[in-house]
Write a protein that holds these residues in place. Structure first.
Motif, PDB file in Angstrom:
ATOM      1  N   MET A   1      15.898   4.226   0.523  1.00  0.00           N
ATOM      2  CA  MET A   1      15.143   3.512  -0.500  1.00  0.00           C
ATOM      3  C   MET A   1      14.653   2.166   0.038  1.00  0.00           C
ATOM      4  SD  MET A   1      13.974   3.382  -3.587  1.00  0.00           S
ATOM      5  CE  MET A   1      14.872   4.613  -4.539  1.00  0.00           C
ATOM      6  N   GLU A   2      15.519   1.505   0.805  1.00  0.00           N
ATOM      7  CA  GLU A   2      15.145   0.205   1.373  1.00  0.00           C
ATOM      8  C   GLU A   2      13.920   0.325   2.263  1.00  0.00           C
ATOM      9  OE1 GLU A   2      17.163  -3.416   4.022  1.00  0.00           O
ATOM     10  OE2 GLU A   2      18.304  -1.612   3.529  1.00  0.00           O
ATOM     11  N   SER A   3      13.883   1.376   3.084  1.00  0.00           N
ATOM     12  CA  SER A   3      12.753   1.585   3.983  1.00  0.00           C
ATOM     13  C   SER A   3      11.469   1.837   3.202  1.00  0.00           C
ATOM     14  CB  SER A   3      13.040   2.756   4.923  1.00  0.00           C
ATOM     15  OG  SER A   3      11.929   3.031   5.739  1.00  0.00           O
ATOM     16  N   ARG A   4      11.553   2.659   2.174  1.00  0.00           N
ATOM     17  CA  ARG A   4      10.356   2.980   1.384  1.00  0.00           C
ATOM     18  C   ARG A   4       9.822   1.740   0.667  1.00  0.00           C
ATOM     19  NH1 ARG A   4      13.396   7.745   0.281  1.00  0.00           N
ATOM     20  NH2 ARG A   4      14.075   6.927  -1.743  1.00  0.00           N
ATOM     21  N   ILE A   5      10.731   0.947   0.094  1.00  0.00           N
ATOM     22  CA  ILE A   5      10.301  -0.271  -0.595  1.00  0.00           C
ATOM     23  C   ILE A   5       9.681  -1.248   0.400  1.00  0.00           C
ATOM     24  CG2 ILE A   5      11.124  -2.307  -1.836  1.00  0.00           C
ATOM     25  CD1 ILE A   5      13.200  -0.537  -3.181  1.00  0.00           C
ATOM     26  N   GLN A   6      10.303  -1.372   1.565  1.00  0.00           N
ATOM     27  CA  GLN A   6       9.792  -2.281   2.591  1.00  0.00           C
ATOM     28  C   GLN A   6       8.381  -1.892   3.020  1.00  0.00           C
ATOM     29  OE1 GLN A   6      11.220  -2.498   6.954  1.00  0.00           O
ATOM     30  NE2 GLN A   6      12.511  -4.010   5.912  1.00  0.00           N
ATOM     31  N   GLN A   7       8.158  -0.608   3.239  1.00  0.00           N
ATOM     32  CA  GLN A   7       6.833  -0.150   3.651  1.00  0.00           C
ATOM     33  C   GLN A   7       5.800  -0.378   2.558  1.00  0.00           C
ATOM     34  OE1 GLN A   7       7.281   3.933   4.829  1.00  0.00           O
ATOM     35  NE2 GLN A   7       8.643   3.454   6.543  1.00  0.00           N
ATOM     36  N   GLN A   8       6.185  -0.124   1.307  1.00  0.00           N
ATOM     37  CA  GLN A   8       5.249  -0.327   0.202  1.00  0.00           C
ATOM     38  C   GLN A   8       4.883  -1.801   0.039  1.00  0.00           C
ATOM     39  OE1 GLN A   8       7.100   1.435  -3.210  1.00  0.00           O
ATOM     40  NE2 GLN A   8       6.917   3.541  -2.452  1.00  0.00           N
ATOM     41  N   MET A   9       5.879  -2.676   0.200  1.00  0.00           N
ATOM     42  CA  MET A   9       5.623  -4.112   0.076  1.00  0.00           C
ATOM     43  C   MET A   9       4.679  -4.596   1.184  1.00  0.00           C
ATOM     44  SD  MET A   9       7.217  -5.328  -2.594  1.00  0.00           S
ATOM     45  CE  MET A   9       7.449  -7.069  -2.286  1.00  0.00           C
ATOM     46  N   LYS A  10       4.916  -4.130   2.401  1.00  0.00           N
ATOM     47  CA  LYS A  10       4.052  -4.538   3.514  1.00  0.00           C
ATOM     48  C   LYS A  10       2.625  -4.021   3.309  1.00  0.00           C
ATOM     49  CE  LYS A  10       7.535  -4.936   7.165  1.00  0.00           C
ATOM     50  NZ  LYS A  10       8.003  -4.403   8.475  1.00  0.00           N
ATOM     51  N   ARG A  11       2.522  -2.758   2.886  1.00  0.00           N
ATOM     52  CA  ARG A  11       1.194  -2.174   2.669  1.00  0.00           C
ATOM     53  C   ARG A  11       0.439  -2.947   1.581  1.00  0.00           C
ATOM     54  NH1 ARG A  11       2.698   2.433   1.018  1.00  0.00           N
ATOM     55  NH2 ARG A  11       3.172   3.220   3.104  1.00  0.00           N
ATOM     56  N   ALA A  12       1.171  -3.283   0.508  1.00  0.00           N
ATOM     57  CA  ALA A  12       0.538  -4.031  -0.586  1.00  0.00           C
ATOM     58  C   ALA A  12       0.107  -5.423  -0.117  1.00  0.00           C
ATOM     59  CB  ALA A  12       1.510  -4.147  -1.755  1.00  0.00           C
ATOM     60  N   PHE A  13       0.920  -6.050   0.716  1.00  0.00           N
ATOM     61  CA  PHE A  13       0.607  -7.400   1.212  1.00  0.00           C
ATOM     62  C   PHE A  13      -0.687  -7.389   2.024  1.00  0.00           C
ATOM     63  CE2 PHE A  13       0.835 -10.586   4.577  1.00  0.00           C
ATOM     64  CZ  PHE A  13       1.098 -11.748   3.864  1.00  0.00           C
ATOM     65  N   TRP A  14      -0.767  -6.461   2.984  1.00  0.00           N
ATOM     66  CA  TRP A  14      -1.946  -6.444   3.856  1.00  0.00           C
ATOM     67  C   TRP A  14      -3.180  -5.916   3.119  1.00  0.00           C
ATOM     68  CZ3 TRP A  14      -1.393  -9.578   7.539  1.00  0.00           C
ATOM     69  CH2 TRP A  14      -0.158  -9.741   8.201  1.00  0.00           C
ATOM     70  N   ASP A  15      -3.000  -5.005   2.192  1.00  0.00           N
ATOM     71  CA  ASP A  15      -4.145  -4.533   1.399  1.00  0.00           C
ATOM     72  C   ASP A  15      -4.720  -5.664   0.556  1.00  0.00           C
ATOM     73  OD1 ASP A  15      -3.844  -2.036   2.449  1.00  0.00           O
ATOM     74  OD2 ASP A  15      -2.877  -1.152   0.666  1.00  0.00           O
ATOM     75  N   LEU A  16      -3.831  -6.479  -0.013  1.00  0.00           N
ATOM     76  CA  LEU A  16      -4.291  -7.617  -0.814  1.00  0.00           C
ATOM     77  C   LEU A  16      -5.052  -8.614   0.047  1.00  0.00           C
ATOM     78  CD1 LEU A  16      -4.380  -9.219  -3.455  1.00  0.00           C
ATOM     79  CD2 LEU A  16      -2.141 -10.188  -2.853  1.00  0.00           C
ATOM     80  N   LEU A  17      -4.545  -8.874   1.250  1.00  0.00           N
ATOM     81  CA  LEU A  17      -5.219  -9.814   2.150  1.00  0.00           C
ATOM     82  C   LEU A  17      -6.608  -9.300   2.511  1.00  0.00           C
ATOM     83  CD1 LEU A  17      -5.204 -12.337   3.949  1.00  0.00           C
ATOM     84  CD2 LEU A  17      -4.149 -10.949   5.751  1.00  0.00           C
ATOM     85  N   GLU A  18      -6.693  -8.008   2.819  1.00  0.00           N
ATOM     86  CA  GLU A  18      -8.000  -7.438   3.182  1.00  0.00           C
ATOM     87  C   GLU A  18      -8.968  -7.508   2.007  1.00  0.00           C
ATOM     88  OE1 GLU A  18      -9.688  -3.489   5.511  1.00  0.00           O
ATOM     89  OE2 GLU A  18      -7.691  -3.459   4.602  1.00  0.00           O
ATOM     90  N   GLU A  19      -8.443  -7.253   0.814  1.00  0.00           N
ATOM     91  CA  GLU A  19      -9.292  -7.319  -0.378  1.00  0.00           C
ATOM     92  C   GLU A  19      -9.804  -8.733  -0.611  1.00  0.00           C
ATOM     93  OE1 GLU A  19      -8.671  -6.766  -5.190  1.00  0.00           O
ATOM     94  OE2 GLU A  19      -7.454  -5.561  -3.816  1.00  0.00           O
ATOM     95  N   GLN A  20      -8.936  -9.721  -0.410  1.00  0.00           N
ATOM     96  CA  GLN A  20      -9.340 -11.119  -0.604  1.00  0.00           C
ATOM     97  C   GLN A  20     -10.388 -11.548   0.410  1.00  0.00           C
ATOM     98  OE1 GLN A  20      -5.638 -13.288  -0.396  1.00  0.00           O
ATOM     99  NE2 GLN A  20      -5.181 -12.975  -2.588  1.00  0.00           N
ATOM    100  N   LEU A  21     -10.232 -11.139   1.651  1.00  0.00           N
ATOM    101  CA  LEU A  21     -11.161 -11.569   2.698  1.00  0.00           C
ATOM    102  C   LEU A  21     -12.499 -10.852   2.610  1.00  0.00           C
ATOM    103  CD1 LEU A  21      -8.784 -11.786   5.821  1.00  0.00           C
ATOM    104  CD2 LEU A  21      -9.550 -13.633   4.322  1.00  0.00           C
TER     105      LEU A  21
END
Length: 579
Positions: A155-175
């Protein structure tokens, strides 16, 4: 010479000026940092350790964290103090004792339980963390820190991957928005600057000044507001600095960064490389400070263990309960303390009972000793297979067949794993495969020597005999394990003069290797805790009374007195660099 994160300037093939100043004097670095480290509060230290990105190579954990967490208060203040102790314990890199198989015997204090100030809990926990690191570095020359990676399907791995994906997707969307939002990008720039500065040696003032000048966050913010941000320029500068600081092993990753063109991918790649370089730096410190740690580690471990005992003593708890039970089990008339200790240590190789806990003094080596115990069990099984197969082959062929041992022994390495020994179902499957292989080998020998094939009854006898070795109480298997334990005991008593008992010839080299590793661990442990063991064994208090606080209080006072020595606590400063 080290160039920042584990590489040499000579290997990099560039001049000293372009690669940063050289760190030749570790002592000077200590003197520059010691004052600030000593002034850091204990609570800040715990917080720092809790966010550390690294763990040990084999993810070993510090078993002492749970040992001191025995405060069970009746009042609200007592409960609050217990909560502080538990929280501090969990914060130390997430250490728990389960991974090492260490389950301390927890005792609930009575209604008159003593309250220990939270700062004392935190101080002792921090000391245990350093004690654990010092012990690992001293006893394992290949010890290194590694970044913790959770299991892929956890579960920790899945949450970690989702958080990272959301972080970088948000950055790309903002830029990529029509009206770009650079707030998150600015935060990443600030983090990159902080990480770059942390990778520098304290005396590398020129590069520090250069980074501060180029990566001026206020200037970058103004450029963003005026829509004049030169992102490629800053990215190129950061990658250039990393190429000067990194170890040679990171050159390919730096080259890959230089090929990236998308801002989000560049941000992501730079941060990943920086994290790895921080780890390189920490492992460089481990190697640099290792001689000093090894030189002082025996006394250092005694002092930190004394802190643990003192805390337990103030709680009116026997901090050596499991150690005491382990030793006095072999206490008998006519045996000196050294013989009792050697017998107690060697019996560990037989494995602990389900309800038996690891002695407190062996907590840091519980994982290593568990692996050695598993190796002894495996050797008992391998030896049983070899002896049984040879005996059957000799009976069927009607002559000795030494060639069978050499061939079969090499194949058993792949046919039976350590995991098979631990799980009965897997061991059953492995033994079935081994039995078929023995049938095949004996058949080939019989064909070449007697020019006939194995009969079905002979095949069944071989299969039945090999599969019967699954029982741990099998006579041959059990005998080999006990002979190995006897050899371990004689090695502890006689050292190199110990002779391998008869019957172990088929696994002689393997037994020697396992017992050598066991001997090294025991000798180190005795060098640290020998006085503790002697005081426990020489205690004349009746065994029944030693189960009560009044029966062990005097013994604990003597032990604490023997452990309270003056040491160079600068070792705490060394260890603190990578906590």
């Amino acid at each position: 010479m080290y160039n920042g994160c584990g590489g040499s300037l000579e290997e990099k093939g560039t001049e000293t000026d372009s690669r940063g100043e050289i760190f030749d004097d570790n002592q000077r670095k200590l003197e520059e940092n010691e004052q600030s480290l000593e002034e850091e509060s204990l609570s800040e230290k715990i917080t720092s350790e809790s966010t550390s990105p690294t763990t040990s190579e084999n993810e070993s954990t510090n078993p002492f964290v749970t040992l001191i967490d025995r405060q069970v208060g009746g009042s609200e203040s007592e409960k609050q103090e217990k909560t502080v102790g538990e929280t501090a314990g969990r914060n130390l890199h997430g250490y728990s004792n389960n991974a090492m198989g260490f389950q301390p015997d927890l005792i609930t204090p009575g209604p008159n339980s003593i309250c220990i100030p939270p700062d004392d809990f935190i101080r002792t926990l921090a000391g245990f963390n350093n004690m654990y690191l010092a012990h690992e570095i001293s006893i394992n020359p290949d010890y290194k820190l590694e970044r913790f990676v959770p299991p892929t399907d956890s579960m920790e791995s899945r949450i970690q991957q989702q958080m990272k994906r959301a972080f970088w997707d948000l950055l790309e969307e903002q830029l990529n928005a029509d009206s770009p939002n650079y707030s998150q990008a600015l935060s990443i720039f600030e983090e990159m600057k902080t990480m770059l500065l942390s990778l520098l040696m304290p005396h590398n003032h020129s590069m520090r000044k250069r980074i501060n000048e180029v990566l001026d966050v206020d200037l970058i913010r103004q450029q963003v507001q005026n829509d004049a941000l030169e992102f490629p320029k800053y990215a190129e500068f950061i990658v250039s600095i990393l190429s000067q600081l990194c170890a040679p092993s990171r050159d390919e990753e730096i080259l890959a960064l230089q090929q990236l063109t998308q801002p989000v991918q560049i941000f992501k790649g730079i941060l990943e490389v920086m994290e790895k370089m921080k780890l390189d730096m920490a492992n460089f410190y481990v190697q640099q400070f290792r001689p000093a740690i090894v030189q002082n580690c025996l006394q250092y471990e005694r002092k930190k263990f004394a802190d643990f005992l003192d805390l337990e003593y103030r709680l009116e708890e026997d901090g050596l309960r499991c150690t005491r039970n382990w030793l006095i089990k072999n206490k008998a008339a006519g045996l000196d303390t050294s013989t009792i200790m050697c017998k107690s240590f060697s019996e560990i190789l037989l494995g602990l009972n389900e309800n038996q806990n690891w002695p407190e003094t062996l907590a840091l080596d519980a994982d290593r000793l568990t692996k050695i115990t598993g190796s002894v069990r495996r050797l008992g099984l391998v030896g049983g297979i070899l002896l049984t197969s040879e005996s059957l082959s000799q009976t069927i062929v009607a002559r000795p067949t030494p060639e069978l041992r050499s061939v079969l022994k090499g194949q058993l390495e792949s046919l039976i794993s350590d995991e098979d020994i631990a799980k009965n179902e897997k061991l059953k499957e492995s033994l079935e495969r081994v039995a078929e292989q023995v049938v095949k080998l004996v058949g080939e020998i019989l064909q070449s020597q007697k020019n006939r094939c194995l009969e079905e009854s002979e095949k069944d006898t071989i299969r039945l005999s090999i599969n019967d070795l699954i029982r741990e109480d099998h006579k041959i298997r059990n005998l080999l394990v006990r002979r190995t334990v006897e050899f371990a005991e004689s090695t502890l008593l006689l050292g190199k003069n110990a002779q391998i008992p008869s019957g172990l010839n088929c696994i002689n080299p393997e037994v020697s290797t396992v017992i050598r590793d066991f001997y090294r661990i025991v000798q180190y442990n005795r060098a640290v805790f020998d006085k503790v063991y002697v005081i426990i064994l020489e205690d004349k208090t009746p065994l029944d009374e030693q189960k009560t606080w009044t029966g062990v209080e005097s013994s604990l006072r003597n032990i604490l007195k023997s452990l309270q020595i003056t040491i160079n606590l600068r070792l705490d400063i060394y260890l603190k660099f990578w906590c």
